[in-house]
Write an enzyme that holds these catalytic residues in place. Structure first.
Site, PDB file in Angstrom:
ATOM      1  N   ARG A 124     -54.329  -7.734 -61.443  1.00 13.61           N
ATOM      2  CA  ARG A 124     -52.921  -7.266 -60.639  1.00 13.61           C
ATOM      3  C   ARG A 124     -51.752  -7.304 -61.561  1.00 13.61           C
ATOM      4  O   ARG A 124     -50.520  -7.592 -60.946  1.00 13.61           O
ATOM      5  CB  ARG A 124     -52.723  -8.365 -59.408  1.00 13.61           C
ATOM      6  CG  ARG A 124     -53.764  -8.495 -58.253  1.00 13.61           C
ATOM      7  CD  ARG A 124     -53.331  -8.872 -57.136  1.00 13.61           C
ATOM      8  NE  ARG A 124     -53.991  -8.483 -55.796  1.00 13.61           N
ATOM      9  CZ  ARG A 124     -54.929  -9.368 -55.418  1.00 13.61           C
ATOM     10  NH1 ARG A 124     -55.223 -10.646 -55.838  1.00 13.61           N
ATOM     11  NH2 ARG A 124     -55.931  -9.073 -54.634  1.00 13.61           N
ATOM     12  N   LYS A 146     -42.664   4.093 -66.168  1.00 18.66           N
ATOM     13  CA  LYS A 146     -43.618   4.980 -65.327  1.00 18.66           C
ATOM     14  C   LYS A 146     -44.953   4.994 -65.956  1.00 18.66           C
ATOM     15  O   LYS A 146     -45.175   5.144 -67.199  1.00 18.66           O
ATOM     16  CB  LYS A 146     -43.217   6.435 -65.448  1.00 18.66           C
ATOM     17  CG  LYS A 146     -42.014   6.760 -64.315  1.00 18.66           C
ATOM     18  CD  LYS A 146     -41.808   8.018 -64.367  1.00 18.66           C
ATOM     19  CE  LYS A 146     -40.364   8.411 -63.553  1.00 18.66           C
ATOM     20  NZ  LYS A 146     -40.104   9.853 -63.426  1.00 18.66           N
ATOM     21  N   GLU A 188     -38.462  16.836 -75.327  1.00 15.83           N
ATOM     22  CA  GLU A 188     -37.962  15.854 -74.494  1.00 15.83           C
ATOM     23  C   GLU A 188     -36.800  15.230 -75.039  1.00 15.83           C
ATOM     24  O   GLU A 188     -35.616  14.746 -74.240  1.00 15.83           O
ATOM     25  CB  GLU A 188     -39.057  14.645 -74.303  1.00 15.83           C
ATOM     26  CG  GLU A 188     -40.315  15.101 -73.428  1.00 15.83           C
ATOM     27  CD  GLU A 188     -39.928  15.157 -71.980  1.00 15.83           C
ATOM     28  OE1 GLU A 188     -38.872  15.056 -71.440  1.00 15.83           O
ATOM     29  OE2 GLU A 188     -41.138  15.476 -71.361  1.00 15.83           O
ATOM     30  N   LYS A 230     -31.956   7.577 -72.553  1.00 16.58           N
ATOM     31  CA  LYS A 230     -32.896   7.320 -71.504  1.00 16.58           C
ATOM     32  C   LYS A 230     -32.885   6.008 -70.911  1.00 16.58           C
ATOM     33  O   LYS A 230     -32.884   5.788 -69.609  1.00 16.58           O
ATOM     34  CB  LYS A 230     -34.501   7.615 -71.912  1.00 16.58           C
ATOM     35  CG  LYS A 230     -35.219   7.176 -70.882  1.00 16.58           C
ATOM     36  CD  LYS A 230     -36.725   7.926 -70.886  1.00 16.58           C
ATOM     37  CE  LYS A 230     -37.612   7.507 -69.557  1.00 16.58           C
ATOM     38  NZ  LYS A 230     -38.887   8.081 -69.765  1.00 16.58           N
ATOM     39  N   GLU A 240     -36.376   5.928 -59.634  1.00 16.09           N
ATOM     40  CA  GLU A 240     -36.040   7.290 -59.244  1.00 16.09           C
ATOM     41  C   GLU A 240     -35.384   7.584 -57.871  1.00 16.09           C
ATOM     42  O   GLU A 240     -36.109   8.363 -57.060  1.00 16.09           O
ATOM     43  CB  GLU A 240     -37.177   7.825 -59.653  1.00 16.09           C
ATOM     44  CG  GLU A 240     -36.930   9.079 -59.684  1.00 16.09           C
ATOM     45  CD  GLU A 240     -38.327  10.049 -60.565  1.00 16.09           C
ATOM     46  OE1 GLU A 240     -38.127  10.145 -61.641  1.00 16.09           O
ATOM     47  OE2 GLU A 240     -39.083  10.402 -59.887  1.00 16.09           O
ATOM     48  N   ARG A 244     -32.066   9.043 -61.943  1.00 14.55           N
ATOM     49  CA  ARG A 244     -33.113   9.193 -62.794  1.00 14.55           C
ATOM     50  C   ARG A 244     -33.638  10.464 -62.642  1.00 14.55           C
ATOM     51  O   ARG A 244     -34.452  10.942 -63.509  1.00 14.55           O
ATOM     52  CB  ARG A 244     -34.180   8.249 -62.547  1.00 14.55           C
ATOM     53  CG  ARG A 244     -35.260   8.058 -63.554  1.00 14.55           C
ATOM     54  CD  ARG A 244     -36.177   6.957 -63.804  1.00 14.55           C
ATOM     55  NE  ARG A 244     -37.218   7.134 -64.516  1.00 14.55           N
ATOM     56  CZ  ARG A 244     -38.135   6.112 -64.795  1.00 14.55           C
ATOM     57  NH1 ARG A 244     -37.953   4.796 -64.537  1.00 14.55           N
ATOM     58  NH2 ARG A 244     -39.053   6.335 -65.912  1.00 14.55           N
ATOM     59  N   ASN A 248     -35.857  14.690 -64.994  1.00 12.35           N
ATOM     60  CA  ASN A 248     -36.902  15.619 -64.618  1.00 12.35           C
ATOM     61  C   ASN A 248     -36.420  17.238 -64.596  1.00 12.35           C
ATOM     62  O   ASN A 248     -37.198  17.935 -64.237  1.00 12.35           O
ATOM     63  CB  ASN A 248     -37.403  15.411 -63.047  1.00 12.35           C
ATOM     64  CG  ASN A 248     -38.139  14.045 -62.867  1.00 12.35           C
ATOM     65  OD1 ASN A 248     -38.901  13.510 -63.777  1.00 12.35           O
ATOM     66  ND2 ASN A 248     -37.562  13.387 -61.829  1.00 12.35           N
ATOM     67  N   HIS A 251     -38.907  19.931 -65.393  1.00 15.55           N
ATOM     68  CA  HIS A 251     -40.106  19.570 -65.000  1.00 15.55           C
ATOM     69  C   HIS A 251     -40.959  19.994 -63.660  1.00 15.55           C
ATOM     70  O   HIS A 251     -42.113  19.687 -63.379  1.00 15.55           O
ATOM     71  CB  HIS A 251     -40.277  17.960 -65.057  1.00 15.55           C
ATOM     72  CG  HIS A 251     -40.330  17.245 -66.254  1.00 15.55           C
ATOM     73  ND1 HIS A 251     -39.389  17.256 -67.267  1.00 15.55           N
ATOM     74  CD2 HIS A 251     -41.142  16.446 -66.920  1.00 15.55           C
ATOM     75  CE1 HIS A 251     -39.386  16.720 -68.377  1.00 15.55           C
ATOM     76  NE2 HIS A 251     -40.675  16.196 -68.202  1.00 15.55           N
ATOM     77  N   HIS A 255     -44.391  21.030 -64.820  1.00 11.43           N
ATOM     78  CA  HIS A 255     -45.764  20.408 -64.574  1.00 11.43           C
ATOM     79  C   HIS A 255     -46.351  21.211 -63.670  1.00 11.43           C
ATOM     80  O   HIS A 255     -47.707  21.184 -63.766  1.00 11.43           O
ATOM     81  CB  HIS A 255     -45.384  19.236 -63.619  1.00 11.43           C
ATOM     82  CG  HIS A 255     -45.120  17.804 -64.238  1.00 11.43           C
ATOM     83  ND1 HIS A 255     -44.315  16.992 -63.460  1.00 11.43           N
ATOM     84  CD2 HIS A 255     -45.318  17.405 -65.543  1.00 11.43           C
ATOM     85  CE1 HIS A 255     -44.380  15.744 -64.366  1.00 11.43           C
ATOM     86  NE2 HIS A 255     -44.544  16.078 -65.559  1.00 11.43           N
ATOM     87  N   HIS A 267     -47.635  19.554 -72.768  1.00 13.14           N
ATOM     88  CA  HIS A 267     -46.535  19.252 -71.935  1.00 13.14           C
ATOM     89  C   HIS A 267     -45.033  19.599 -72.542  1.00 13.14           C
ATOM     90  O   HIS A 267     -44.443  20.016 -71.648  1.00 13.14           O
ATOM     91  CB  HIS A 267     -46.566  17.500 -71.923  1.00 13.14           C
ATOM     92  CG  HIS A 267     -45.538  17.009 -71.089  1.00 13.14           C
ATOM     93  ND1 HIS A 267     -45.655  16.828 -69.653  1.00 13.14           N
ATOM     94  CD2 HIS A 267     -44.416  16.378 -71.515  1.00 13.14           C
ATOM     95  CE1 HIS A 267     -44.401  16.577 -69.270  1.00 13.14           C
ATOM     96  NE2 HIS A 267     -43.620  16.012 -70.065  1.00 13.14           N
TER      97      HIS A 267
HETATM   98  N1  GLY Z   1     -40.242  10.970 -67.806  1.00 12.51           N
HETATM   99  C1  GLY Z   1     -39.116  11.093 -66.726  1.00 12.51           C
HETATM  100  C2  GLY Z   1     -38.769   9.499 -66.456  1.00 12.51           C
HETATM  101  O1  GLY Z   1     -39.284   8.781 -67.101  1.00 12.51           O
HETATM  102  O2  GLY Z   1     -38.286   9.538 -65.617  1.00 12.51           O
END
Ligand code: GLY
Length: 368
Positions: A124, A146, A188, A230, A240, A244, A248, A251, A255, A267
């Site tokens: 957990r 993330k 990035e 960041k 997000e 946030r 993206n 993306h 993606h 990527h």
């Molecule tokens: N890779 C985008 C973020 O961490 O929100």
């Protein structure tokens, strides 16, 4: 000029440090000792990184009286799966690692995402210390909490938010990075400049040669600047809900390209092509300043690979519907106002007519 530093990222329950600079991996044993009362931990890395850095870092911890369990998996995006999560968690159970242990994830974005997901679900949830070894993982994947795996329907669609206990971004580790990963990871960092900081965007363009040869001082400066951007974003919007989303940019298309190419397109290249496409979309709908697409293309051209042959519009469009930002069945796009500034839209995203998005995407695919 200072070429190393520490950035603190705020979370809902506290904060965690990100150490950046040449040689900062020396702090790892102390961090593990703080986080794992038993002194036991799983060091997870892939088959490329384990012999280069994983075994050495494990040994440094062993010399400090800690007890690492080394776990490795085949390098590549194909390993970022629920199957691999199952193998790793079974191996940790077999080794008898308890709640007083932690995970140390040493590697690129696949490893930090997968290692974070393992840590967030094991018993957990146990702490994870991220040790990124690529530009991509340093400036993006390891910071922000993330975690996740890819599934047949698309990338990162099963995962959690699990903030790391600490991040150790030792730019010395970039020296072993293959040329393609250096190029692609910098995309990035360019994205951070494109969405929020024109000065950072220009610094990367200006210092690109030094970055590509992983010059330690340049790499530390740029990684530190990118992580500050960041960290500021994720400290303000950890889960997000709105702001946030700016991270993206590129993306939604990126993606879809990555999944439609069956991950033959890396990527960074997918996101780079996504940024160019999304800038073109923004110009067509009058949100993005004219000329932005060309400016992004000039900065990105030397970093990204072209779309592979056989990657069709139809295949890519099918994945647009699977994006995490889909709302009421419609893909959402982050659009720039100009380089260094993101358009607010609705919760920092826009709905755009499909024919505009598809036309811009077709142009990028046709140019390949
Ligand atoms: N890779 C985008 C973020 O961490 O929100």
């Amino acid at each position: 000029m200072i070429h190393s530093g520490r950035v603190d990222v705020r979370t809902g329950v506290g904060s965690y440090p990100v150490f950046v600079g040449h040689g900062v991996a020396r702090v790892l044993p102390g961090l593990v000792a703080e986080r794992a009362a038993s002194g036991r931990f799983a060091l997870i890395s892939d088959s490329n990184v384990s012999p280069l850095h994983g075994e050495r870092l494990a040994e440094a911890c062993r010399v400090s009286g800690l007890d690492p369990t080394l776990l490795s998996f085949p390098a590549g995006e194909a390993s970022k799966t629920r199957g691999r999560w199952m193998t790793l968690t079974d191996e940790m159970l077999e080794a008898g690692l308890g709640r007083d242990s932690c995970v140390v994830a040493v590697g690129g974005g696949v490893t930090t995402d997968l290692g974070g997901f393992v840590a967030s679900t094991y018993l957990r949830g146990i702490p994870v210390i991220q040790v990124p070894t690529s530009y991509l993982a340093m400036v993006d994947a390891s910071v922000g909490g993330k975690t996740g795996v890819d599934v047949a329907a698309g990338k990162n669609l099963v995962g959690t938010f699990h903030p790391p206990a600490a991040v150790v971004a030792d730019t010395e580790l970039l020296r072993t990075l293959p040329e393609r990963n250096r190029r692609e990871g910098l995309v990035e960092a360019v994205k951070h400049g494109a969405v929020l900081d024109e000065g950072h965007f220009e610094a990367i363009e200006r210092r690109c040669d030094d970055l590509l040869r992983a010059d330690p001082d340049t790499a530390s400066d740029v990684v530190l600047a990118s992580i500050r951007i960041k960290a500021d974003v994720v400290s303000k919007d950890e889960f997000e809900g709105g702001f946030r989303h700016v991270l993206n940019f590129g993306h939604t298309i990126g993606h879809a390209l990555e999944a439609a190419s069956e991950y033959r397109l890396g990527h960074g290249s997918a996101v780079g092509l996504g940024m160019i496409t999304e800038a073109a979309i923004g110009e067509r709908v009058g949100v993005t300043a004219p000329g932005t697409r060309d400016r992004l293309k000039r900065a990105l051209d030397r970093l990204i690979d072209p779309a592979p042959p056989g990657l069709t519009l139809e295949r890519t469009v099918a994945y647009l519907g699977q994006d995490k930002k889909v709302r009421r069945g419609r893909p959402r796009y982050v659009l720039l106002a100009c380089v260094g500034e993101t358009s607010r839209g609705v919760a920092w995203t826009h709905d755009v007519p499909d024919e505009v998005a598809h036309r811009a995407l077709r142009e990028v695919l046709d140019a390949a």
